[in-house]
Scaffold this active site. Structure first.
Site, PDB file in Angstrom:
ATOM      1  N   SER A 219      19.165   1.281  36.233  1.00 35.22           N
ATOM      2  CA  SER A 219      19.579   0.580  34.894  1.00 35.22           C
ATOM      3  C   SER A 219      18.165  -0.333  34.550  1.00 35.22           C
ATOM      4  O   SER A 219      17.552  -0.797  35.512  1.00 35.22           O
ATOM      5  CB  SER A 219      20.915   0.149  34.780  1.00 35.22           C
ATOM      6  OG  SER A 219      20.744  -0.889  35.682  1.00 35.22           O
ATOM      7  N   GLY A 221      17.852  -2.505  31.783  1.00 33.87           N
ATOM      8  CA  GLY A 221      18.045  -3.308  30.396  1.00 33.87           C
ATOM      9  C   GLY A 221      18.072  -2.511  29.133  1.00 33.87           C
ATOM     10  O   GLY A 221      18.802  -1.480  28.815  1.00 33.87           O
ATOM     11  N   ALA A 222      17.210  -3.516  28.340  1.00 32.53           N
ATOM     12  CA  ALA A 222      16.960  -2.808  27.031  1.00 32.53           C
ATOM     13  C   ALA A 222      16.330  -1.174  26.800  1.00 32.53           C
ATOM     14  O   ALA A 222      16.541  -0.563  25.964  1.00 32.53           O
ATOM     15  CB  ALA A 222      16.274  -3.715  26.217  1.00 32.53           C
ATOM     16  N   GLU A 223      15.700  -0.952  28.188  1.00 31.51           N
ATOM     17  CA  GLU A 223      15.191   0.346  28.256  1.00 31.51           C
ATOM     18  C   GLU A 223      16.136   1.613  28.522  1.00 31.51           C
ATOM     19  O   GLU A 223      15.571   2.669  29.031  1.00 31.51           O
ATOM     20  CB  GLU A 223      13.943   0.250  29.273  1.00 31.51           C
ATOM     21  CG  GLU A 223      12.711  -0.602  28.931  1.00 31.51           C
ATOM     22  CD  GLU A 223      12.020   0.017  27.697  1.00 31.51           C
ATOM     23  OE1 GLU A 223      11.564   1.026  27.955  1.00 31.51           O
ATOM     24  OE2 GLU A 223      12.031  -0.546  26.548  1.00 31.51           O
ATOM     25  N   GLY A 224      17.327   1.115  28.793  1.00 33.08           N
ATOM     26  CA  GLY A 224      18.250   2.006  29.115  1.00 33.08           C
ATOM     27  C   GLY A 224      18.518   2.422  30.510  1.00 33.08           C
ATOM     28  O   GLY A 224      18.539   1.531  31.552  1.00 33.08           O
ATOM     29  N   GLY A 250      26.108  -3.890  33.058  1.00 32.31           N
ATOM     30  CA  GLY A 250      25.823  -2.994  34.121  1.00 32.31           C
ATOM     31  C   GLY A 250      26.993  -2.382  34.587  1.00 32.31           C
ATOM     32  O   GLY A 250      27.184  -1.178  34.788  1.00 32.31           O
ATOM     33  N   ASP A 251      28.174  -3.176  34.452  1.00 33.02           N
ATOM     34  CA  ASP A 251      29.566  -2.718  34.938  1.00 33.02           C
ATOM     35  C   ASP A 251      29.978  -1.623  33.737  1.00 33.02           C
ATOM     36  O   ASP A 251      30.716  -0.673  34.221  1.00 33.02           O
ATOM     37  CB  ASP A 251      30.546  -3.707  34.714  1.00 33.02           C
ATOM     38  CG  ASP A 251      29.948  -4.964  36.065  1.00 33.02           C
ATOM     39  OD1 ASP A 251      29.261  -4.314  36.980  1.00 33.02           O
ATOM     40  OD2 ASP A 251      30.184  -6.121  35.754  1.00 33.02           O
TER      41      ASP A 251
HETATM   42  N1  LIG Z   1      18.951  -6.003  25.876  1.00 31.62           N
HETATM   43  C1  LIG Z   1      19.388  -4.792  25.662  1.00 31.62           C
HETATM   44  N2  LIG Z   1      19.664  -4.116  24.762  1.00 31.62           N
HETATM   45  C2  LIG Z   1      20.353  -2.972  24.598  1.00 31.62           C
HETATM   46  N3  LIG Z   1      21.033  -2.483  25.726  1.00 31.62           N
HETATM   47  C3  LIG Z   1      20.857  -3.330  26.852  1.00 31.62           C
HETATM   48  C4  LIG Z   1      20.236  -4.267  27.021  1.00 31.62           C
HETATM   49  N4  LIG Z   1      20.514  -5.008  28.342  1.00 31.62           N
HETATM   50  C5  LIG Z   1      21.104  -4.107  28.851  1.00 31.62           C
HETATM   51  N5  LIG Z   1      21.506  -2.926  28.050  1.00 31.62           N
HETATM   52  C6  LIG Z   1      22.592  -1.849  28.502  1.00 31.62           C
HETATM   53  O1  LIG Z   1      23.332  -2.048  29.594  1.00 31.62           O
HETATM   54  C7  LIG Z   1      22.822  -1.162  30.772  1.00 31.62           C
HETATM   55  C8  LIG Z   1      22.989  -1.879  31.872  1.00 31.62           C
HETATM   56  O2  LIG Z   1      22.133  -3.083  31.919  1.00 31.62           O
HETATM   57  P1  LIG Z   1      21.409  -3.665  33.122  1.00 31.62           P
HETATM   58  O3  LIG Z   1      20.185  -2.654  33.351  1.00 31.62           O
HETATM   59  O4  LIG Z   1      21.049  -5.048  32.534  1.00 31.62           O
HETATM   60  O5  LIG Z   1      22.365  -3.807  34.210  1.00 31.62           O
HETATM   61  P2  LIG Z   1      22.550  -4.685  35.457  1.00 31.62           P
HETATM   62  O6  LIG Z   1      21.490  -5.540  35.724  1.00 31.62           O
HETATM   63  O7  LIG Z   1      23.177  -3.874  36.592  1.00 31.62           O
HETATM   64  O8  LIG Z   1      23.599  -5.538  34.807  1.00 31.62           O
HETATM   65  P3  LIG Z   1      24.902  -6.545  35.504  1.00 31.62           P
HETATM   66  O9  LIG Z   1      24.285  -7.717  35.613  1.00 31.62           O
HETATM   67  O10 LIG Z   1      26.146  -6.282  34.533  1.00 31.62           O
HETATM   68  O11 LIG Z   1      25.309  -6.025  36.859  1.00 31.62           O
HETATM   69  C9  LIG Z   1      21.519  -0.643  30.300  1.00 31.62           C
HETATM   70  O12 LIG Z   1      21.135   0.566  30.833  1.00 31.62           O
HETATM   71  C10 LIG Z   1      21.585  -0.790  28.498  1.00 31.62           C
HETATM   72  O13 LIG Z   1      22.213   0.531  27.999  1.00 31.62           O
HETATM   73 MG   LIG Z   2      24.366  -4.739  38.071  1.00 29.67          MG
END
Ligand SMILES: Nc1ncnc2c1ncn2[C@@H]1O[C@H](COP(=O)(O)OP(=O)(O)OP(=O)(O)O)[C@@H](O)[C@H]1O
Ligand SMILES: [Mg+2]
Length: 309
Positions: A219, A221-224, A250-251
């Site tokens: 994952s 973040g904003a990049e999907g 992420g969850d």
């Molecule tokens: N700024 C954002 N804009 C749009 N979608 C987002 C953004 N941040 C997170 N997402 C969405 O949430 C998904 C998971 O986010 P991220 O990669 O931040 O997970 P993570 O770091 O595992 O999060 P967590 O802290 O909940 O464990 C991304 O793939 C995206 O679909």
């Molecule tokens: Mg996570």
């Protein structure tokens, strides 16, 4: 049945103050309590998606009962294993004037070996374990070998396993060949011991993990999310949205992906669900997770493309 595993759950206590002053007395305006923990959040998001799951984990003391009671009130099925230590409470101070958040995170109670074995015995006795989702950190007293063991038990019983953890938990867990892992970019970089230049670089690295994991989701973040499997690599991007809070994104992605898998959707659609649910979580302020109408609105707006690497 999908079982989520949260070995170190927490009760999150959010306290609102007008303006936080350190080394002074601050009057509390309002207080809220939530049951927290990454596997628990996956179960909660699955409720929103209409997919049944049962939350497993270790809880203890009065706060453990409170956590279980709160989840029951929310309609999250749980079957926790009791431990003698008290479930931890995280304190989150919301400064209303500054619109800022200060978190005080507890380590959690020490879990004894006999308590671990109560949990393992429960896992081994589940008659309908189809999918295990293992998320988050380990409490004091448990070692990363525990994740390895849980994955082995679930796999032996014919279940698929998604592991969402980092550091040693991921290093050890991957040795037991989970079906899916979902590190974020920083967690993958830590695992690899190097930073990644771009998405093709991530894909090339993930291919080296395919001898141990069938599907790697990274994952971004904003990049999907990037999905890497033998013979294919996909990148799914969400539309641009107005982000309120990324807590639990992420969850929710994990819940979205698992929801797609148990509905037998093809993996491209599972990936769409993962991105839509993750991004839906960012539309809810504070600790709010994803809402179904937001997910439904986002699904057709997730763009999936193959990655050449
Ligand atoms: N700024 C954002 N804009 C749009 N979608 C987002 C953004 N941040 C997170 N997402 C969405 O949430 C998904 C998971 O986010 P991220 O990669 O931040 O997970 P993570 O770091 O595992 O999060 P967590 O802290 O909940 O464990 C991304 O793939 C995206 O679909
Ligand atoms: Mg996570």
């Amino acid at each position: 049945m999908i079982y989520t595993v949260t070995l170190n759950p927490a009760l999150d206590r959010t306290i609102y103050v007008d303006s936080l002053r350190v080394s002074e007395s601050n009057r509390i305006r309002r207080e809220e309590r939530f049951a927290g923990g990454k596997g628990i959040d996956v179960s909660r998001a699955l409720v929103e998606l209409g997919t049944p799951s049962v939350a497993l984990g270790l809880v203890g003391g009065f706060d453990g009962k409170e956590l279980e009671g709160r989840l029951t009130l929310e309609g999250v099925d749980c079957r926790f294993t009791r431990i003698s230590g008290e479930t931890r409470t995280n304190i989150i101070i919301q400064d209303i004037a500054a619109n800022s958040e200060t978190a005080l995170l507890a380590r959690g109670p020490t879990v004894g070996p006999h308590e671990l074995m109560d949990f393992i015995a429960l896992l081994e006795s589940l008659p309908d374990l189809d999918f295990a989702v293992i998320s988050g950190s380990l409490p004091p007293g448990l070692t990363p070998a525990v994740y390895r063991r849980i994955i082995e038990i679930a796999t032996l019983r014919g279940a698929r396993v998604l592991l969402d953890t980092s550091g040693d938990g991921l290093q050890q867990g991957i040795l037991a060949r989970p079906t899916v892992i979902k590190p974020n970019r920083a967690e993958l970089a830590e695992f690899a011991g190097r930073a990644f230049a771009d998405i093709p670089d991530i894909v090339r690295y993930c291919r080296t993990l395919l001898d141990r994991v069938a599907t790697v989701l990274v994952s971004l973040g904003a990049e999907g999310i990037v999905l890497v499997q033998p013979g294919r690599a996909l990148h799914a991007r969400p539309p641009q949205v107005e982000v309120k809070s990324t807590v639990g994104a992420g969850d929710c992605s994990v819940a979205g992906f698992v929801h797609g898998l148990v509905k037998n959707l093809d993996e491209t659609d599972c990936l769409r669900w993962a991105v839509a649910a993750g991004t839906a979580a960012t539309l809810c302020p504070g600790t709010g997770l994803c809402r179904r109408p937001d997910i439904d609105g986002l699904l057709p707006r997730v763009a999936v493309a193959e990655v050449t690497a």
